[in-house]
Write a protein that holds these residues in place. Sequence first.
Motif, PDB file in Angstrom:
ATOM      1  N   GLY A 137    -165.499 -24.542 -25.718  1.00 58.50           N
ATOM      2  CA  GLY A 137    -166.873 -24.919 -24.721  1.00 58.50           C
ATOM      3  C   GLY A 137    -168.051 -24.902 -25.396  1.00 58.50           C
ATOM      4  O   GLY A 137    -169.056 -25.598 -25.451  1.00 58.50           O
ATOM      5  N   SER A 138    -168.141 -23.695 -26.710  1.00 57.80           N
ATOM      6  CA  SER A 138    -169.077 -23.544 -27.469  1.00 57.80           C
ATOM      7  C   SER A 138    -169.569 -24.843 -28.482  1.00 57.80           C
ATOM      8  O   SER A 138    -170.592 -25.205 -28.573  1.00 57.80           O
ATOM      9  CB  SER A 138    -169.058 -22.363 -28.433  1.00 57.80           C
ATOM     10  OG  SER A 138    -169.190 -21.228 -27.579  1.00 57.80           O
ATOM     11  N   MET A 139    -168.555 -25.423 -28.952  1.00 55.19           N
ATOM     12  CA  MET A 139    -168.525 -26.633 -29.810  1.00 55.19           C
ATOM     13  C   MET A 139    -169.134 -27.734 -28.775  1.00 55.19           C
ATOM     14  O   MET A 139    -170.062 -28.523 -29.573  1.00 55.19           O
ATOM     15  CB  MET A 139    -167.149 -27.193 -30.099  1.00 55.19           C
ATOM     16  CG  MET A 139    -166.569 -26.327 -31.430  1.00 55.19           C
ATOM     17  SD  MET A 139    -164.838 -26.659 -31.565  1.00 55.19           S
ATOM     18  CE  MET A 139    -164.528 -26.190 -33.220  1.00 55.19           C
ATOM     19  N   ALA A 140    -168.895 -28.008 -27.467  1.00 51.78           N
ATOM     20  CA  ALA A 140    -169.373 -29.040 -26.933  1.00 51.78           C
ATOM     21  C   ALA A 140    -170.746 -28.874 -26.689  1.00 51.78           C
ATOM     22  O   ALA A 140    -171.716 -29.678 -26.718  1.00 51.78           O
ATOM     23  CB  ALA A 140    -168.625 -29.328 -25.629  1.00 51.78           C
ATOM     24  N   HIS A 141    -171.009 -27.339 -26.157  1.00 47.17           N
ATOM     25  CA  HIS A 141    -172.447 -26.955 -25.840  1.00 47.17           C
ATOM     26  C   HIS A 141    -173.376 -27.159 -27.348  1.00 47.17           C
ATOM     27  O   HIS A 141    -174.449 -27.629 -26.962  1.00 47.17           O
ATOM     28  CB  HIS A 141    -172.462 -25.491 -25.358  1.00 47.17           C
ATOM     29  CG  HIS A 141    -173.825 -25.020 -25.061  1.00 47.17           C
ATOM     30  ND1 HIS A 141    -174.307 -25.149 -23.884  1.00 47.17           N
ATOM     31  CD2 HIS A 141    -174.817 -24.031 -25.527  1.00 47.17           C
ATOM     32  CE1 HIS A 141    -175.567 -24.926 -23.821  1.00 47.17           C
ATOM     33  NE2 HIS A 141    -175.664 -23.914 -24.863  1.00 47.17           N
ATOM     34  N   ILE A 142    -173.065 -26.913 -28.396  1.00 43.80           N
ATOM     35  CA  ILE A 142    -173.931 -26.980 -29.327  1.00 43.80           C
ATOM     36  C   ILE A 142    -173.900 -28.510 -29.778  1.00 43.80           C
ATOM     37  O   ILE A 142    -174.986 -28.750 -30.423  1.00 43.80           O
ATOM     38  CB  ILE A 142    -173.470 -26.018 -30.682  1.00 43.80           C
ATOM     39  CG1 ILE A 142    -172.059 -26.513 -31.392  1.00 43.80           C
ATOM     40  CG2 ILE A 142    -173.681 -24.479 -30.363  1.00 43.80           C
ATOM     41  CD1 ILE A 142    -171.861 -25.582 -32.645  1.00 43.80           C
TER      42      ILE A 142
ATOM     43  N   GLN B 209    -173.335 -26.211 -39.693  1.00 39.59           N
ATOM     44  CA  GLN B 209    -172.952 -24.812 -40.461  1.00 39.59           C
ATOM     45  C   GLN B 209    -172.085 -24.168 -39.204  1.00 39.59           C
ATOM     46  O   GLN B 209    -171.034 -23.501 -39.262  1.00 39.59           O
ATOM     47  CB  GLN B 209    -174.076 -23.919 -40.413  1.00 39.59           C
ATOM     48  CG  GLN B 209    -174.838 -23.998 -41.646  1.00 39.59           C
ATOM     49  CD  GLN B 209    -175.964 -23.138 -41.770  1.00 39.59           C
ATOM     50  OE1 GLN B 209    -177.189 -23.411 -41.427  1.00 39.59           O
ATOM     51  NE2 GLN B 209    -175.730 -22.042 -42.702  1.00 39.59           N
ATOM     52  N   LEU B 210    -172.619 -24.374 -37.930  1.00 35.19           N
ATOM     53  CA  LEU B 210    -171.787 -23.863 -36.774  1.00 35.19           C
ATOM     54  C   LEU B 210    -170.627 -24.472 -36.250  1.00 35.19           C
ATOM     55  O   LEU B 210    -169.605 -23.864 -36.341  1.00 35.19           O
ATOM     56  CB  LEU B 210    -172.802 -23.886 -35.479  1.00 35.19           C
ATOM     57  CG  LEU B 210    -174.062 -22.973 -35.540  1.00 35.19           C
ATOM     58  CD1 LEU B 210    -174.906 -23.791 -34.198  1.00 35.19           C
ATOM     59  CD2 LEU B 210    -173.606 -21.648 -34.990  1.00 35.19           C
ATOM     60  N   LEU B 211    -170.455 -25.778 -36.572  1.00 30.98           N
ATOM     61  CA  LEU B 211    -169.073 -26.340 -36.089  1.00 30.98           C
ATOM     62  C   LEU B 211    -167.927 -25.877 -36.974  1.00 30.98           C
ATOM     63  O   LEU B 211    -166.937 -25.457 -36.475  1.00 30.98           O
ATOM     64  CB  LEU B 211    -169.404 -27.853 -36.210  1.00 30.98           C
ATOM     65  CG  LEU B 211    -169.952 -28.543 -34.795  1.00 30.98           C
ATOM     66  CD1 LEU B 211    -169.844 -29.910 -35.058  1.00 30.98           C
ATOM     67  CD2 LEU B 211    -169.148 -28.311 -33.722  1.00 30.98           C
ATOM     68  N   PRO B 212    -168.046 -25.874 -38.331  1.00 32.93           N
ATOM     69  CA  PRO B 212    -166.979 -25.310 -39.313  1.00 32.93           C
ATOM     70  C   PRO B 212    -166.881 -23.737 -38.910  1.00 32.93           C
ATOM     71  O   PRO B 212    -165.336 -23.547 -38.886  1.00 32.93           O
ATOM     72  CB  PRO B 212    -167.386 -25.563 -40.538  1.00 32.93           C
ATOM     73  CG  PRO B 212    -168.499 -26.448 -40.657  1.00 32.93           C
ATOM     74  CD  PRO B 212    -169.252 -26.346 -39.157  1.00 32.93           C
ATOM     75  N   ALA B 213    -167.721 -23.092 -38.419  1.00 34.44           N
ATOM     76  CA  ALA B 213    -167.522 -21.691 -38.535  1.00 34.44           C
ATOM     77  C   ALA B 213    -166.802 -21.463 -37.009  1.00 34.44           C
ATOM     78  O   ALA B 213    -165.639 -20.709 -36.892  1.00 34.44           O
ATOM     79  CB  ALA B 213    -168.766 -20.840 -38.450  1.00 34.44           C
ATOM     80  N   LEU B 214    -167.236 -22.289 -36.016  1.00 36.82           N
ATOM     81  CA  LEU B 214    -166.315 -22.273 -34.941  1.00 36.82           C
ATOM     82  C   LEU B 214    -165.045 -22.922 -34.963  1.00 36.82           C
ATOM     83  O   LEU B 214    -163.983 -22.407 -34.438  1.00 36.82           O
ATOM     84  CB  LEU B 214    -166.985 -23.354 -33.641  1.00 36.82           C
ATOM     85  CG  LEU B 214    -168.182 -22.495 -33.313  1.00 36.82           C
ATOM     86  CD1 LEU B 214    -169.007 -23.636 -32.182  1.00 36.82           C
ATOM     87  CD2 LEU B 214    -167.861 -21.280 -32.121  1.00 36.82           C
ATOM     88  N   GLU B 215    -164.758 -23.916 -36.047  1.00 34.22           N
ATOM     89  CA  GLU B 215    -163.383 -24.210 -36.251  1.00 34.22           C
ATOM     90  C   GLU B 215    -162.431 -23.226 -36.885  1.00 34.22           C
ATOM     91  O   GLU B 215    -161.264 -22.935 -36.569  1.00 34.22           O
ATOM     92  CB  GLU B 215    -163.361 -25.354 -37.095  1.00 34.22           C
ATOM     93  CG  GLU B 215    -163.717 -26.784 -36.669  1.00 34.22           C
ATOM     94  CD  GLU B 215    -163.037 -27.492 -36.024  1.00 34.22           C
ATOM     95  OE1 GLU B 215    -161.726 -27.018 -35.668  1.00 34.22           O
ATOM     96  OE2 GLU B 215    -163.253 -28.675 -35.637  1.00 34.22           O
ATOM     97  N   ASP B 216    -163.083 -22.336 -37.589  1.00 31.63           N
ATOM     98  CA  ASP B 216    -162.502 -21.168 -38.188  1.00 31.63           C
ATOM     99  C   ASP B 216    -162.178 -20.204 -37.115  1.00 31.63           C
ATOM    100  O   ASP B 216    -160.837 -19.694 -37.452  1.00 31.63           O
ATOM    101  CB  ASP B 216    -163.400 -20.592 -39.255  1.00 31.63           C
ATOM    102  CG  ASP B 216    -163.525 -21.256 -40.650  1.00 31.63           C
ATOM    103  OD1 ASP B 216    -162.505 -22.115 -40.755  1.00 31.63           O
ATOM    104  OD2 ASP B 216    -164.249 -20.870 -41.686  1.00 31.63           O
TER     105      ASP B 216
ATOM    106  N   GLN C 246    -158.160 -18.829 -36.174  1.00 33.18           N
ATOM    107  CA  GLN C 246    -157.852 -17.539 -35.973  1.00 33.18           C
ATOM    108  C   GLN C 246    -157.240 -17.446 -34.860  1.00 33.18           C
ATOM    109  O   GLN C 246    -156.161 -16.626 -34.678  1.00 33.18           O
ATOM    110  CB  GLN C 246    -159.391 -16.933 -36.345  1.00 33.18           C
ATOM    111  CG  GLN C 246    -159.257 -15.251 -36.708  1.00 33.18           C
ATOM    112  CD  GLN C 246    -160.495 -14.630 -36.740  1.00 33.18           C
ATOM    113  OE1 GLN C 246    -161.503 -15.474 -37.065  1.00 33.18           O
ATOM    114  NE2 GLN C 246    -160.695 -13.552 -36.233  1.00 33.18           N
ATOM    115  N   VAL C 247    -157.580 -17.855 -33.724  1.00 29.77           N
ATOM    116  CA  VAL C 247    -157.061 -17.824 -32.424  1.00 29.77           C
ATOM    117  C   VAL C 247    -155.899 -18.335 -32.534  1.00 29.77           C
ATOM    118  O   VAL C 247    -154.871 -17.779 -32.087  1.00 29.77           O
ATOM    119  CB  VAL C 247    -158.075 -18.410 -31.467  1.00 29.77           C
ATOM    120  CG1 VAL C 247    -157.100 -18.440 -30.004  1.00 29.77           C
ATOM    121  CG2 VAL C 247    -159.250 -17.909 -31.246  1.00 29.77           C
TER     122      VAL C 247
END
Length: 435
Positions: free
Chosen positions: A38-43, A59-66, A70-71
Amino acid sequence: MGKQLWNKGFDPDQNIERFTVGDDRRLDLQLARYDVQGSMAHIRMLRSIGLLEQEELDQLLPALEDILAQVERGEFVIEAGVEDVHSQVELLLTQRLGDVGKKIHSGRSRNDQVLVDLKLFFRDQLKEIAAAVGDLFDRLLELSEKYRATLMPGYTHLQVAMPSSFGLWFGAYAESLSDDMFQLLAAYHVADQNPLGSAAGYGSSFPLDREMTTELLGFARPHYNVVAAQMSRGKTEKAVAVAIAAIASTLGHMAMDVCMWMCSNFGFVSFPDNLTTGSSIMPHKKNPDVFEIMRGKCNRLQALPNEIALLTANLPLGYNRDLQLMKDILFPASGQLIDCLEMATFMLGHIRVRENILDDPKYDYIFTVEDVNRLVLSGVPFRDAYRQVGEAVQRGDYTPCREVRHSHVGSIGNPANDRIRAKMQALLRELGHGE
Ligand code: ARG
């Protein structure tokens, strides 16, 4: 200082925190992957309307991928002091990226965040349930074909009534499950609408592109009206609960039949010894505990729609924290249902069916309707034929002809399993399953 997203310089009393956070730290783990999606789509959408710079997105997308990785590895945790999954994801981003991490919350609220997480989560859960239903359905139809000609008594009022067959019995539960799939599909349609952009429940002054997030998350459409989107919390859960309860009702009913057919007074079906359970005092017992536990679990699952209805009855419009408690009710449910479905599929793979049950003279009267119908076919009016056979029964000199010739659609001789299969497959296809 506490880690609440809403911390404004004072820490809440610890007892208040414990009581309000409840079981969220554990339950929300099931939402983690969806929260990140959801956050990926939102940003991506925030970038498209100029609320994020490209390098910030990069910066944000790869951090969310990480975080997503982890999940998937099962390493994602919600730390003590962090309220929920939404706070934890934002915390991880800000720890890693500093101020950029704090930007992702523009134009949204945890209220639409949890809504979107739940819709994505329920969509997946419904598909998983559908797959487990599909497996049980296949097993049932396979057994229905195998025992198509094996007759058994049919009962009304729990009195011996008319000839039935194991083909009909297995096939009945297969078709009943296909009926439950209509409810499952209905729940899926309700869940398949994007609430993102409804923010706290009243939208935002940013020009959010809700069509874009809808497409990115693969929803059928946005949940258009922001207030309706917020109202869908509870409504979606109720639809899911109804679907789960419908399947549980079918399965619980079947479990009851198996318990009864396994009863020594019936002895219609049995299972290998290692699939039965014993008694600590009576050395001869081979008990149907699996089907009793299944019946009990399925009966409990049928309380779900009531639990959701009571929890949400007369809530004021808009977000209310009570809604959080629906997670406690519904999250364990689909796993429990799938466990029961898989157990039923497994057990039925080993079921033994008794042949020639109707040869026992105690079932002689089961053939009276056959004999009435035979007379009708020879020209006797139905009411006269009924009386003739009835009087023979009364006098005690009725002898059954024992011939069963049912040929209409859905009957012993023509169970229409191919059509039942087609009905189920069409429903499964709508949920993205199967050939
Ligand atoms: N844990 C919360 C829930 O499930 C998340 C939303 C919190 N929103 C709020 N306004 N307190 O509902």
